[in-house]
Design a protein around this motif. Sequence first.
Motif, PDB file in Angstrom:
ATOM      1  N   VAL A  62       0.869  -1.184   0.000  1.00  0.00           N
ATOM      2  CA  VAL A  62       0.000   0.000   0.000  1.00  0.00           C
ATOM      3  C   VAL A  62       0.901   1.226   0.000  1.00  0.00           C
ATOM      4  CG1 VAL A  62      -1.609   1.400   1.334  1.00  0.00           C
ATOM      5  CG2 VAL A  62      -2.019  -1.049   1.076  1.00  0.00           C
ATOM      6  N   TYR A  63       0.683   2.093  -1.008  1.00  0.00           N
ATOM      7  CA  TYR A  63       1.436   3.332  -1.160  1.00  0.00           C
ATOM      8  C   TYR A  63       0.522   4.513  -0.846  1.00  0.00           C
ATOM      9  CZ  TYR A  63       4.716   0.402  -3.796  1.00  0.00           C
ATOM     10  OH  TYR A  63       5.601  -0.575  -4.169  1.00  0.00           O
ATOM     11  N   GLN A  64       1.093   5.557  -0.265  1.00  0.00           N
ATOM     12  CA  GLN A  64       0.342   6.791  -0.095  1.00  0.00           C
ATOM     13  C   GLN A  64       1.321   7.924   0.151  1.00  0.00           C
ATOM     14  OE1 GLN A  64      -1.041   8.954   2.646  1.00  0.00           O
ATOM     15  NE2 GLN A  64       0.332   8.275   4.289  1.00  0.00           N
ATOM     16  N   ILE A  65       0.837   9.152  -0.046  1.00  0.00           N
ATOM     17  CA  ILE A  65       1.650  10.339   0.205  1.00  0.00           C
ATOM     18  C   ILE A  65       1.000  11.156   1.311  1.00  0.00           C
ATOM     19  CG2 ILE A  65       2.431  12.555  -0.734  1.00  0.00           C
ATOM     20  CD1 ILE A  65       2.716  11.155  -3.451  1.00  0.00           C
ATOM     21  N   ASP A  66       1.730  11.327   2.400  1.00  0.00           N
ATOM     22  CA  ASP A  66       1.347  12.299   3.411  1.00  0.00           C
ATOM     23  C   ASP A  66       1.897  13.640   2.942  1.00  0.00           C
ATOM     24  OD1 ASP A  66       1.213  14.032   5.600  1.00  0.00           O
ATOM     25  OD2 ASP A  66       1.590  12.452   7.065  1.00  0.00           O
ATOM     26  N   TYR A  67       1.013  14.572   2.700  1.00  0.00           N
ATOM     27  CA  TYR A  67       1.398  15.879   2.159  1.00  0.00           C
ATOM     28  C   TYR A  67       2.500  16.537   2.986  1.00  0.00           C
ATOM     29  CZ  TYR A  67       0.881  20.837   0.926  1.00  0.00           C
ATOM     30  OH  TYR A  67       1.104  22.129   0.532  1.00  0.00           O
ATOM     31  N   GLN A  68       2.539  16.256   4.285  1.00  0.00           N
ATOM     32  CA  GLN A  68       3.526  16.886   5.157  1.00  0.00           C
ATOM     33  C   GLN A  68       4.822  16.092   5.268  1.00  0.00           C
ATOM     34  OE1 GLN A  68       1.341  19.593   8.313  1.00  0.00           O
ATOM     35  NE2 GLN A  68       1.098  17.442   8.851  1.00  0.00           N
ATOM     36  N   MET A 110       9.951   6.894   0.563  1.00  0.00           N
ATOM     37  CA  MET A 110      10.544   6.726  -0.759  1.00  0.00           C
ATOM     38  C   MET A 110      10.878   8.041  -1.447  1.00  0.00           C
ATOM     39  SD  MET A 110       8.088   3.599  -2.075  1.00  0.00           S
ATOM     40  CE  MET A 110       8.922   3.421  -3.660  1.00  0.00           C
ATOM     41  N   LEU A 111      10.079   9.078  -1.238  1.00  0.00           N
ATOM     42  CA  LEU A 111      10.341  10.392  -1.811  1.00  0.00           C
ATOM     43  C   LEU A 111       9.954  11.457  -0.793  1.00  0.00           C
ATOM     44  CD1 LEU A 111       9.024  10.048  -5.491  1.00  0.00           C
ATOM     45  CD2 LEU A 111      11.392  10.512  -4.828  1.00  0.00           C
ATOM     46  N   PRO A 112      10.703  12.553  -0.714  1.00  0.00           N
ATOM     47  CA  PRO A 112      10.409  13.591   0.278  1.00  0.00           C
ATOM     48  C   PRO A 112       9.242  14.469  -0.136  1.00  0.00           C
ATOM     49  CG  PRO A 112      12.271  14.250  -1.057  1.00  0.00           C
ATOM     50  CD  PRO A 112      11.920  12.849  -1.492  1.00  0.00           C
ATOM     51  N   LYS A 113       8.678  15.155   0.836  1.00  0.00           N
ATOM     52  CA  LYS A 113       7.536  16.027   0.570  1.00  0.00           C
ATOM     53  C   LYS A 113       7.903  17.202  -0.334  1.00  0.00           C
ATOM     54  CE  LYS A 113       8.051  19.172   4.524  1.00  0.00           C
ATOM     55  NZ  LYS A 113       7.356  19.786   5.682  1.00  0.00           N
ATOM     56  N   THR A 114       9.194  17.536  -0.412  1.00  0.00           N
ATOM     57  CA  THR A 114       9.600  18.646  -1.277  1.00  0.00           C
ATOM     58  C   THR A 114       9.396  18.325  -2.747  1.00  0.00           C
ATOM     59  OG1 THR A 114      11.854  17.767  -1.154  1.00  0.00           O
ATOM     60  CG2 THR A 114      11.285  19.563   0.350  1.00  0.00           C
ATOM     61  N   VAL A 122       3.248   9.796  -9.820  1.00  0.00           N
ATOM     62  CA  VAL A 122       2.954  10.664  -8.681  1.00  0.00           C
ATOM     63  C   VAL A 122       2.527  12.035  -9.188  1.00  0.00           C
ATOM     64  CG1 VAL A 122       3.916  11.811  -6.648  1.00  0.00           C
ATOM     65  CG2 VAL A 122       4.609   9.484  -7.182  1.00  0.00           C
ATOM     66  N   ASN A 123       1.528  12.625  -8.542  1.00  0.00           N
ATOM     67  CA  ASN A 123       1.197  14.020  -8.767  1.00  0.00           C
ATOM     68  C   ASN A 123       2.211  14.859  -7.995  1.00  0.00           C
ATOM     69  OD1 ASN A 123       0.072  16.576  -9.048  1.00  0.00           O
ATOM     70  ND2 ASN A 123      -1.518  16.208  -7.510  1.00  0.00           N
ATOM     71  N   THR A 124       3.086  15.538  -8.725  1.00  0.00           N
ATOM     72  CA  THR A 124       4.076  16.391  -8.067  1.00  0.00           C
ATOM     73  C   THR A 124       3.616  17.842  -7.992  1.00  0.00           C
ATOM     74  OG1 THR A 124       5.266  16.681 -10.162  1.00  0.00           O
ATOM     75  CG2 THR A 124       5.984  14.884  -8.732  1.00  0.00           C
ATOM     76  N   GLY A 125       2.397  18.099  -8.455  1.00  0.00           N
ATOM     77  CA  GLY A 125       1.856  19.449  -8.373  1.00  0.00           C
ATOM     78  C   GLY A 125       2.726  20.456  -9.104  1.00  0.00           C
ATOM     79  N   LYS A 126       3.078  21.519  -8.392  1.00  0.00           N
ATOM     80  CA  LYS A 126       3.972  22.531  -8.958  1.00  0.00           C
ATOM     81  C   LYS A 126       5.330  22.513  -8.269  1.00  0.00           C
ATOM     82  CE  LYS A 126       0.039  25.481 -10.167  1.00  0.00           C
ATOM     83  NZ  LYS A 126      -0.613  26.806 -10.005  1.00  0.00           N
ATOM     84  N   LYS A 127       5.587  21.445  -7.489  1.00  0.00           N
ATOM     85  CA  LYS A 127       6.790  21.421  -6.664  1.00  0.00           C
ATOM     86  C   LYS A 127       8.068  21.307  -7.471  1.00  0.00           C
ATOM     87  CE  LYS A 127       4.674  19.880  -2.377  1.00  0.00           C
ATOM     88  NZ  LYS A 127       4.794  19.006  -1.199  1.00  0.00           N
ATOM     89  N   GLN A 128       7.992  20.711  -8.662  1.00  0.00           N
ATOM     90  CA  GLN A 128       9.182  20.605  -9.501  1.00  0.00           C
ATOM     91  C   GLN A 128       9.013  21.357 -10.824  1.00  0.00           C
ATOM     92  OE1 GLN A 128      10.889  16.611  -9.810  1.00  0.00           O
ATOM     93  NE2 GLN A 128       9.438  15.872  -8.270  1.00  0.00           N
ATOM     94  N   LYS A 129       7.998  22.178 -10.896  1.00  0.00           N
ATOM     95  CA  LYS A 129       7.651  22.807 -12.175  1.00  0.00           C
ATOM     96  C   LYS A 129       8.619  23.940 -12.517  1.00  0.00           C
ATOM     97  CE  LYS A 129       3.402  23.954 -14.629  1.00  0.00           C
ATOM     98  NZ  LYS A 129       1.938  24.176 -14.476  1.00  0.00           N
TER      99      LYS A 129
END
Length: 605
Positions: free
Chosen positions: A143-149, A170-174, A195-202
């Motif tokens: 089971v995979y999930q991302i805690d936004y924080q 596996m990957l940091p919140k940044t 993964v939805n990376t939003g605008k964090k790496q845009k």
Amino acid sequence: MKNLGSVTNKKVGLSAVLLAVLTGCQVDVASHSSAESRMPQQAKTGSFGDQGDGTYINPILNADYPDSDIEQVGDTYYMITSKQHMSPGMPILKSKDMVNWENVGHAFSSLSWAPEYNWDRMNGYSFGVWAGDIAYHEGKWYVYQIDYQHGLMVTTADNIEGPWSEPIMMLPKTDVLDDPAVFWDEDTKEAYVIVNTGKKQKGPENTIEGNENRIYRMSWDGTKILDDGKLVYTGMGAEAAKIYKKDGYWYIFLAQWTMGDPSTKPGVKNPKNDRKQIVLRSKESIYGPYEVRTVLEKGSAFGNRSASQGGLMQAPDGSWWYMHQLIQNDDIPFQGRPQCLEPVTWVDGWPIIGIDEDNDGIGEPVKRFEKPIKGYPINAPKSDDDFSGTVLGPQWEWNHNPRDSHWSLTERPGWLRLKASKVLPQGEQYGPKINEWTNNDGSDGDFWRASNTLSQRIMGITTGTAIAKFDLSGMAPSQLAGFVRYGGTFNLLGVEGLENGDTRLFYMDGMSNKTEGPIITSDTLFVRTSNVRNNATYEYSTDGITYTAFGPTFTISFGKWTGDRLGFFSWNEREDRGYIDVDWFKYDYDGPKGINQMILTPDMQ
């Protein structure tokens, strides 16, 4: 994972009692509760789910089970759904027919990866467990999930019922925002996570408005990221991706916020918010290039409720089906984000989810449909409980991680004991920030900083009645304990321990306004709460026969991504002292209930 087609694993009538409640009358229910509990129990139907005639009514899981993902193993379908800061986290359900679902457990026995989710902080409101992905690969569950924080994590188990491992980050919140999904390609022996990376790496070179979605290579054991990821799609609100492979095509299913009812193109802005299901398709590679189509939009079945985000399934007869949530664009979505089941038709290599009611090539949800698999009995998630076991039933979740020394099922066998902790202080480190969780500015109320509140979801949006029996003999001065309904706001009916040893009834609203009631001279208290749609009431009894209404008719509501819940609270305003015992809990609602979900006792008094 989700190789489809040649599927290699998946991913690979209001009662007189209720009318009296809402009009504030006293009710003699001796013949109702006692006689009813002595009758032979039968599985029941209602306004949603399995109708007992070979059909179902959507939502089939009409409760706050949001952000679903499904893994099919053999003849069984397994579903996970999110639930933020509730503990244990990430509920798991199973079904044989895609319509009748029962509890399995939770993937996270506690939210162990951060201190804000503990009982002595209760500072993780709105965060914790978000949308995830469940997978079965080479005999192991993931089971995979991302805690936004905190970032992307995975937990694993050899058995779906657990125990599950401590989460591996596996990957940091940044780098990441939300909604991971994995895929094992058996042809190339490569593993991926999107993964939805939003605008964090845009970067400035990407001028397309919206969220970026990236695919990362992953180790074959599913626990490590091997590269920096590759951008495959950008779109407004694009998230909740699922990867499938079918008939030589790669498919990425995405939920995307579009704007405006008439829009059928992803990412077109119009004044009114809407959410659709889109599909990306490529013949060349998992990285694309991709064609894009809208495959599901809201239609006439559910008014203003948007439809998207879920997972594909296949029945033994080869037919395809899609489970998805309804989004809360409704007037009374107090039960949260329920799950709907849709037929899927493939046309020229594209899925049409639901029924194309307006002949525009895009599916809309169905309200009633023939069951995909027949022959299985009516079932539902657990609700009733007599607390006769040594572990809590999987229907129950704590508001943040509990203080384990302050609850017990064994100190008094057959009862749930909730010991009162001193309420946490106000401050930046404790409880929700103003309006971070509640529907109003009542987030400084003691309830939100009181540990060991235990609750379960309400079912449906029509009618429901829940009753619990309490023993008050352990109450202490300054202790408050009893029954709670809460989502984005709370309403309590309970008792308060007084300095002279008396116990007084009270009602408290979401702004912490307290209405004091009579002194309760009995050690036994029954609390009953009923709702007709979003109007709810409380009533109490000391004999389990005659009930008296107390407090106003109040509104149950959805708030901060959660629906109304039913449960118990116990805290002390001054010290760690006092306890309340719960003998049983019974919940009747307008929906399916399996015979194995009902308490069979000679008496409910």
